[in-house]
Scaffold this motif. Sequence first.
Motif, mmCIF file in Angstrom:
data_model
loop_
_atom_site.group_PDB
_atom_site.id
_atom_site.type_symbol
_atom_site.label_atom_id
_atom_site.label_comp_id
_atom_site.label_asym_id
_atom_site.label_seq_id
_atom_site.Cartn_x
_atom_site.Cartn_y
_atom_site.Cartn_z
ATOM 1 N N ASN A 117 5.257 1.361 0.062
ATOM 2 C CA ASN A 117 6.004 2.271 -0.375
ATOM 3 C C ASN A 117 6.360 1.749 -1.790
ATOM 4 O O ASN A 117 7.280 1.340 -2.437
ATOM 5 N N PRO A 118 5.402 2.123 -2.586
ATOM 6 C CA PRO A 118 5.660 1.998 -4.118
ATOM 7 C C PRO A 118 6.832 2.635 -4.612
ATOM 8 O O PRO A 118 7.118 3.765 -4.369
ATOM 9 N N GLY A 119 7.381 1.918 -5.417
ATOM 10 C CA GLY A 119 8.893 2.620 -5.967
ATOM 11 C C GLY A 119 10.205 2.204 -5.319
ATOM 12 O O GLY A 119 11.195 2.804 -5.518
ATOM 13 N N LEU A 120 9.875 1.827 -4.074
ATOM 14 C CA LEU A 120 11.050 1.760 -3.201
ATOM 15 C C LEU A 120 12.117 0.689 -3.857
ATOM 16 O O LEU A 120 13.340 0.951 -3.726
ATOM 17 N N GLU A 121 11.686 -0.081 -4.564
ATOM 18 C CA GLU A 121 12.616 -1.092 -5.257
ATOM 19 C C GLU A 121 13.456 -0.553 -6.285
ATOM 20 O O GLU A 121 14.401 -1.153 -6.599
ATOM 21 N N GLN A 122 13.246 0.610 -6.608
ATOM 22 C CA GLN A 122 13.768 1.276 -7.936
ATOM 23 C C GLN A 122 15.284 1.689 -7.254
ATOM 24 O O GLN A 122 16.367 1.938 -8.077
ATOM 25 N N TYR A 123 15.513 1.636 -6.143
ATOM 26 C CA TYR A 123 16.735 2.189 -5.416
ATOM 27 C C TYR A 123 17.725 1.027 -5.216
ATOM 28 O O TYR A 123 18.830 1.268 -4.960
ATOM 29 N N TYR A 127 7.087 -2.942 1.116
ATOM 30 C CA TYR A 127 7.218 -2.690 -0.350
ATOM 31 C C TYR A 127 5.637 -2.335 -0.688
ATOM 32 O O TYR A 127 5.545 -1.305 -1.712
ATOM 33 N N SER A 128 4.571 -2.811 -0.324
ATOM 34 C CA SER A 128 3.517 -2.488 -0.491
ATOM 35 C C SER A 128 2.860 -1.024 -0.116
ATOM 36 O O SER A 128 2.265 -0.203 -0.820
#
Length: 69
Positions: free
Chosen positions: A35-41, A32-33
């Motif tokens: 790939n910022p923004g991955l959690e938005q999916y 996750y660090s």
Amino acid sequence: MNIIRSRDGDTVPLILWQQMQRDDDAAEEALYSLNPGLEQYGPILPAGINIKLPVLVAKTPAKVVNVWD
């Protein structure tokens, strides 16, 4: 660092297990660090997202202790 492309229905734990044979908190945090923004999916990723895989130090296997030895 490797980059993979997600398939429809992939999850972060599944990607980590398939690509790195790991699915622990340290591996998820590193992914996750990178790939910022991955959690938005959300928990299930759509197809076509480029995901950078972290380079991690191999975990040492847990020592198995047999109490009957």
